[in-house]
Design an enzyme around this catalytic site. Structure first.
Site, PDB file in Angstrom:
ATOM      1  N   HIS A 460      -3.455  20.961  10.664  1.00  0.00           N
ATOM      2  CA  HIS A 460      -2.636  22.168  10.525  1.00  0.00           C
ATOM      3  C   HIS A 460      -3.240  23.134   9.520  1.00  0.00           C
ATOM      4  O   HIS A 460      -3.162  24.350   9.680  1.00  0.00           O
ATOM      5  CB  HIS A 460      -1.210  21.788  10.100  1.00  0.00           C
ATOM      6  CG  HIS A 460      -0.330  21.402  11.246  1.00  0.00           C
ATOM      7  ND1 HIS A 460       0.835  20.719  11.093  1.00  0.00           N
ATOM      8  CD2 HIS A 460      -0.475  21.607  12.579  1.00  0.00           C
ATOM      9  CE1 HIS A 460       1.397  20.517  12.283  1.00  0.00           C
ATOM     10  NE2 HIS A 460       0.621  21.053  13.188  1.00  0.00           N
ATOM     11  N   ARG A 567       3.533  27.452  18.197  1.00  0.00           N
ATOM     12  CA  ARG A 567       3.856  26.083  17.797  1.00  0.00           C
ATOM     13  C   ARG A 567       5.244  26.072  17.152  1.00  0.00           C
ATOM     14  O   ARG A 567       5.383  26.386  15.973  1.00  0.00           O
ATOM     15  CB  ARG A 567       2.807  25.552  16.823  1.00  0.00           C
ATOM     16  CG  ARG A 567       1.377  25.663  17.328  1.00  0.00           C
ATOM     17  CD  ARG A 567       0.406  25.179  16.255  1.00  0.00           C
ATOM     18  NE  ARG A 567      -0.978  25.393  16.651  1.00  0.00           N
ATOM     19  CZ  ARG A 567      -1.690  26.479  16.370  1.00  0.00           C
ATOM     20  NH1 ARG A 567      -1.115  27.478  15.700  1.00  0.00           N
ATOM     21  NH2 ARG A 567      -2.938  26.598  16.757  1.00  0.00           N
ATOM     22  N   ARG A 603       5.712  26.586  22.824  1.00  0.00           N
ATOM     23  CA  ARG A 603       5.645  25.143  23.085  1.00  0.00           C
ATOM     24  C   ARG A 603       6.866  24.466  22.474  1.00  0.00           C
ATOM     25  O   ARG A 603       7.211  24.707  21.314  1.00  0.00           O
ATOM     26  CB  ARG A 603       4.371  24.550  22.469  1.00  0.00           C
ATOM     27  CG  ARG A 603       4.200  23.054  22.725  1.00  0.00           C
ATOM     28  CD  ARG A 603       2.864  22.550  22.202  1.00  0.00           C
ATOM     29  NE  ARG A 603       2.797  22.594  20.750  1.00  0.00           N
ATOM     30  CZ  ARG A 603       1.691  22.349  20.055  1.00  0.00           C
ATOM     31  NH1 ARG A 603       0.554  22.077  20.683  1.00  0.00           N
ATOM     32  NH2 ARG A 603       1.692  22.390  18.735  1.00  0.00           N
ATOM     33  N   GLU A 697      -3.294  17.415  27.927  1.00  0.00           N
ATOM     34  CA  GLU A 697      -3.827  16.837  26.689  1.00  0.00           C
ATOM     35  C   GLU A 697      -4.279  15.396  26.869  1.00  0.00           C
ATOM     36  O   GLU A 697      -4.974  14.866  25.999  1.00  0.00           O
ATOM     37  CB  GLU A 697      -2.750  16.875  25.596  1.00  0.00           C
ATOM     38  CG  GLU A 697      -2.291  18.276  25.245  1.00  0.00           C
ATOM     39  CD  GLU A 697      -1.093  18.249  24.323  1.00  0.00           C
ATOM     40  OE1 GLU A 697      -1.281  18.345  23.102  1.00  0.00           O
ATOM     41  OE2 GLU A 697       0.039  18.118  24.832  1.00  0.00           O
ATOM     42  N   ASN A 720      -7.878  19.893  21.663  1.00  0.00           N
ATOM     43  CA  ASN A 720      -7.925  19.014  20.490  1.00  0.00           C
ATOM     44  C   ASN A 720      -7.537  17.588  20.866  1.00  0.00           C
ATOM     45  O   ASN A 720      -8.259  16.630  20.591  1.00  0.00           O
ATOM     46  CB  ASN A 720      -6.985  19.533  19.390  1.00  0.00           C
ATOM     47  CG  ASN A 720      -7.328  20.937  18.954  1.00  0.00           C
ATOM     48  OD1 ASN A 720      -8.393  21.455  19.257  1.00  0.00           O
ATOM     49  ND2 ASN A 720      -6.412  21.564  18.238  1.00  0.00           N
ATOM     50  N   ASP A 721      -6.360  17.444  21.483  1.00  0.00           N
ATOM     51  CA  ASP A 721      -5.907  16.108  21.873  1.00  0.00           C
ATOM     52  C   ASP A 721      -6.693  15.566  23.056  1.00  0.00           C
ATOM     53  O   ASP A 721      -6.985  14.370  23.115  1.00  0.00           O
ATOM     54  CB  ASP A 721      -4.407  16.121  22.200  1.00  0.00           C
ATOM     55  CG  ASP A 721      -3.555  15.842  20.969  1.00  0.00           C
ATOM     56  OD1 ASP A 721      -3.921  14.935  20.187  1.00  0.00           O
ATOM     57  OD2 ASP A 721      -2.534  16.518  20.774  1.00  0.00           O
ATOM     58  N   ARG A 731      -8.904  12.649  15.884  1.00  0.00           N
ATOM     59  CA  ARG A 731      -9.334  14.010  15.553  1.00  0.00           C
ATOM     60  C   ARG A 731      -9.164  14.332  14.074  1.00  0.00           C
ATOM     61  O   ARG A 731      -9.734  15.300  13.584  1.00  0.00           O
ATOM     62  CB  ARG A 731      -8.569  15.010  16.410  1.00  0.00           C
ATOM     63  CG  ARG A 731      -7.116  15.178  16.021  1.00  0.00           C
ATOM     64  CD  ARG A 731      -6.372  16.051  17.008  1.00  0.00           C
ATOM     65  NE  ARG A 731      -5.299  16.768  16.364  1.00  0.00           N
ATOM     66  CZ  ARG A 731      -4.430  17.528  16.994  1.00  0.00           C
ATOM     67  NH1 ARG A 731      -4.529  17.673  18.299  1.00  0.00           N
ATOM     68  NH2 ARG A 731      -3.479  18.163  16.351  1.00  0.00           N
ATOM     69  N   CYS A 767      -5.632  26.393  25.020  1.00  0.00           N
ATOM     70  CA  CYS A 767      -5.034  26.803  23.739  1.00  0.00           C
ATOM     71  C   CYS A 767      -5.523  25.950  22.573  1.00  0.00           C
ATOM     72  O   CYS A 767      -5.023  26.089  21.475  1.00  0.00           O
ATOM     73  CB  CYS A 767      -3.505  26.746  23.819  1.00  0.00           C
ATOM     74  SG  CYS A 767      -2.850  25.100  24.159  1.00  0.00           S
TER      75      CYS A 767
END
Length: 850
Positions: A460, A567, A603, A697, A720-721, A731, A767
């Site tokens: 984050h 988010r 989301r 994801e 990312n995921d 990650r 994204c």
């Protein structure tokens, strides 16, 4: 003559729970003392005996009584009720009150507590019963019901026991040895020595030259300044002295393994030259400024106290609460197999119980200091002693000491107080790691850049740094924390390097680059509101990833074609209770209005065992990334989903709103969410519904993109995921962060499968962080994605890069890229292709007639 005794009675009607069965290790393992617990059937907590109220918790959830015989009894209403901050609890007594057995201590709203606490189980603990034996009544069994005032525990005076601290002869046993620990006698082995002495019930002393230290004092052991190769003598007294010496000798003469997380492995970082320090690029850019270490401001506490007795009790209670927290953290780490992390918590707990530190604080209490300020001064003095040793490892432990200082002071601080931040503008900030709220606070001081010892490129903090355009390196290891101060350092967050002391030539070159970058960025911002169209005529939307309505407004200013990812979890984090429906609606509405009719994708809450909420504590699981999170959480807590969906359905106009569901594995999960949305829309009398999409994801979603596209109105790839799951690399692990690369051929194959499966059915966006990666973004466009969503500060640059791209030509390179061995090979191939394309363009321009 019969021995004196005391009977403790039930504080309310309830169901008996044996202490070992309480779902909290601080109670179950007897860390706070012996006792019993009840699950209440009433709404009033009564005194279990006559006594004086010597402590009332700030959050009203705990009361301690002291009897005339000096026994202290703690009543702890519920588990994790401290998080409620007194909501639903009414105290009926205060410190100093004399109460008789059965007198009401507090009233509570059981329903309200049950919604916010882990459990209503209320332990009754004898916290200071030295010289007394606690005997549960034999008729009591777990699950049995008792009435308020019925006897629960009997305390009887214990017979004097023979001392366990001396052996049969009373003489000390000694053993001379040479210290083999590479880091010397630092916090972790010192805490282990203390544990050995406690386990074998001996007095264990370390003697070095003319100095000695009792193992009960962590600071005394460390202040011996023993380094690798130092000679020392161990002295032990007690019945098991020989066993204790064997174990202590094995500890001190066996070289320890490398400390966990001390340095990120070199293979995961860029190559650094002399005078450079490498890190992973979390947010790109180039910066020049002074190096300034960041330390979180200490909580505000009063300097002067209200008297020695009052302040001594306050400090003791604060130490107990912090000890509970550390013990629970240690057990969680042990259960999760994080041995090194558990040892750190154990060392912190040993420090917390260090008699020398407590005595140092006691001196200051006697001088009139408040509990919080006495603890601050005691630990300041200890930190100064560690720094004065000149030992790098001991000096490195000052950060641990500061953490413990802050923990205890926070228990004693005014919850309304707000510590300040002393940080100059334009600084390159160095820190171990940052929380999102700390990053936001630091960003308000306009830093030039960030250098973090820990962290990952998709954390984050990394996301927030990119959103604000702050150059940031992470996973730099502890060496960065020991950097000397520097008036002018260079942070190259393009190459992943920090240069603390660049020469004049390097400074001049960097200043020139920064001017060139600023000029180019200004040109890109001027064109940012225009569409992004490739050389071969493909229009690509460039949206923004945001965490709030304020960031949505920033994105609009930067030229966003919409919000590709809002988010919503930032609304839910770092607060004591979930935001209500109206709070959510206002934030979502503001984001929609900020984009002025452009699409906004919000989301739904992406939370789980990997990202906890204080008011929704999920059970710890062996692998949080594979646990209950995203859409899986909704099926466990549909009330949270319904509240969020109701808020979203009240946003106007719904035509511009998109709702995106995280962690979808297959079409059935999205179908379930659509059903919930349709039912709620019907209740609200709505005929127009927002579009509903799924995040890609996990590999199953990518492989089943064709069926998902039948159910979804759009798909968005969370790289990312997806990268984490495809490569089986956490990650957030700095040891793996550089290798967890979206350009790995395996990840690219799944992105290609998603685009192919959705073709002709619904659009596909990206994204994840890869959308803002200059090389990865071009590959994503060539693969056929319709939209890229990036951090707001990256929008102008990504649009400019797309306008320079011939997507059809790069698409011709894709078969070759997908056949390569790894991400590094893909990046090298792309860099060569990009350079060749630029050379061709330059040659063609030179050949054009003037």
């Amino acid at each position: 003559m019969s021995s004196p005794s005391l009977m403790l009675k039930a504080p309310f009607d309830g169901i008996v729970v044996l202490l070992a069965d309480v779902p909290d290790p601080a109670f179950a393992e007897g860390i706070l003392g012996e006792g019993i617990a009840l699950d209440p059937l009433g709404d009033t907590l009564h005194a279990p005996c006559d006594g004086e109220v010597v402590q009332c918790a700030r959050a009203k959830h705990a009361v301690t009584l002291r009897t005339d015989m000096g026994i202290e009894v703690l009543l702890h209403l519920g588990l994790d009720t401290v998080n409620l901050d007194g909501q639903g609890i009414e105290l009926l007594v205060e410190v100093g009150s004399r109460v008789e057995s059965g007198a009401p201590l507090c009233r509570f709203d059981a329903d309200r507590l049950a919604r916010g606490a882990t459990a209503l189980i209320t332990p009754l603990i004898v916290t200071d019963g030295a010289g007394w034996q606690v005997r549960p009544l034999t008729a009591l069994a777990s699950g049995s019901r008792v009435r308020c005032g019925e006897p629960l525990l009997r305390l009887e005076a214990a017979e004097a026991a023979p001392s366990a601290t001396t052996d049969a002869t009373g003489s000390a046993q000694e053993r001379a040895l040479t210290l083999a620990l590479g880091g010397g006698l630092h916090a972790r082995p010192a805490a282990r020595l203390r544990a050995i002495a406690q386990r074998h019930e001996v007095t264990l002393t370390v003697v070095a030259e003319e100095n000695e230290a009792d193992s009960a004092s962590l600071s005394a052991l460390m202040n011996l300044g023993l380094a690798h190769g130092s000679s020392l003598t161990l002295m032990a007294r007690g019945a098991h002295a020989e066993l204790a010496l064997d174990e202590a000798e094995a500890l001190l003469t066996t070289p320890e393994a490398e400390e966990h997380g001390q340095e990120a492995p070199s293979e995961s970082l860029p190559t650094a030259g002399e005078g450079q320090l490498p890190g992973l690029v979390a947010s790109p850019g180039l910066a020049l400024g002074p190096l300034v270490p960041y330390r979180a401001a200490l909580p505000e506490v009063p300097v002067d106290g209200e008297g020695d007795a009052v302040e001594r009790l306050r400090l003791r209670q604060a130490l107990v609460r912090v000890g509970e927290s550390l013990q629970a953290s240690m057990h969680r780490a042990e259960r999760d197999g994080q041995a090194a992390e558990a040892e750190i918590f154990a060392a912190h707990q040993a420090w917390l119980e260090d008699p020398d530190l407590q005595a140092a604080a006691g001196v200051r209490l006697a001088a009139g200091r408040s509990a919080g300020h006495a603890w601050r001064e005691a630990l300041d003095a200890e930190a100064d002693r560690l720094l004065a040793t000149g030992n790098a490892l001991l000096m490195g432990r000052v950060a641990d000491l500061r953490d413990l200082q802050c923990r205890v002071m926070a228990e004693l601080a005014d919850p309304q107080g707000k510590p300040g931040l002393d940080l100059p503008a334009g600084a390159i900030v160095i820190a171990e790691d940052l929380t999102p709220s700390e990053l936001v606070t630091i960003a308000s001081r306009q830093p030039a850049g960030l250098c973090l010892a820990a962290g990952g490129t998709t954390s984050h903090v990394a996301i927030l740094a990119r959103a604000r355009g702050i150059p940031c390196l992470v996973a730099m290891g502890e060496r960065v924390l020991r950097m000397a101060s520097s008036d002018r350092a260079v942070l190259d967050a393009e190459q992943g390097l920090l240069e603390p002391t660049p020469d004049a030539e390097r400074l001049a070159a960097v200043e020139a680059n920064i001017r060139d970058n600023a000029r180019r960025a200004a040109e890109e911002r001027e064109a940012a509101q225009a569409p992004a169209t490739t050389v071969d005529g493909r229009d690509v939307e460039v949206g923004a990833n945001v965490g709030s309505a304020a960031e949505a407004r920033l994105a609009a200013e930067q030229g966003a074609d919409g919000i590709g990812l809002m988010r919503s979890e930032f609304l839910f984090l770092e607060r004591r209770s979930a935001p209500d429906e109206e709070d959510q609606r206002c934030e979502y509405q503001a984001a929609v209005e900020a984009l002025g009719g452009k699409p906004v994708i919000i989301r739904t809450l992406d939370i789980g065992a990997d990202k906890q909420l204080p008011y929704l504590m999920l059970p710890q699981v062996p692998n949080p990334a594979l646990g209950v999170r995203g859409v899986r959480l909704w099926q466990r807590h549909p009330d949270l989903l319904d509240s969020q969906l109701r808020a979203l359905l009240r946003v106007e106009p719904l035509e511009t709103l998109r709702i995106m569901v995280p962690m979808v594995s297959d079409a059935s999960e999205l179908h379930w969410v659509r059903g919930r949305m349709q039912s709620l829309a019907k209740e609200q009398g709505l005929t127009i519904l927002p579009r509903l999409g799924a995040m890609i994801e996990v590999p199953s979603a990518a492989l089943c993109a064709a069926s998902l596209a039948e159910e979804a109105d759009f798909l968005s790839i969370g790289t990312n995921d997806l990268t984490q799951y495809v490569l089986a690399m956490d990650r957030e692990d700095p040891h793996l962060a550089a290798r967890a690369d979206v350009l790995h051929p395996g990840v690219l194959h799944l992105i290609q499968a998603t685009v192919t499966g959705a073709a002709g059915k619904c659009p596909v966006g990206v994204c994840g962080a890869a959308a803002g990666d200059p090389l990865a973004a071009l590959v994503l466009v060539a693969l056929g994605v319709d939209e890229l969503s990036v951090e707001p500060a990256r929008i102008p640059a990504i649009k400019a890069a797309i306008r320079r791209l011939d997507a059809r030509t790069l698409a011709d390179e894709l078969p070759a890229l997908l056949r390569l061995a790894d991400a590094m090979a893909v990046r090298e191939h792309l860099a060569a292709w990009q350079q060749a394309s630029q050379d061709t363009t330059t040659t063609n321009l030179e050949r054009m007639p003037s």
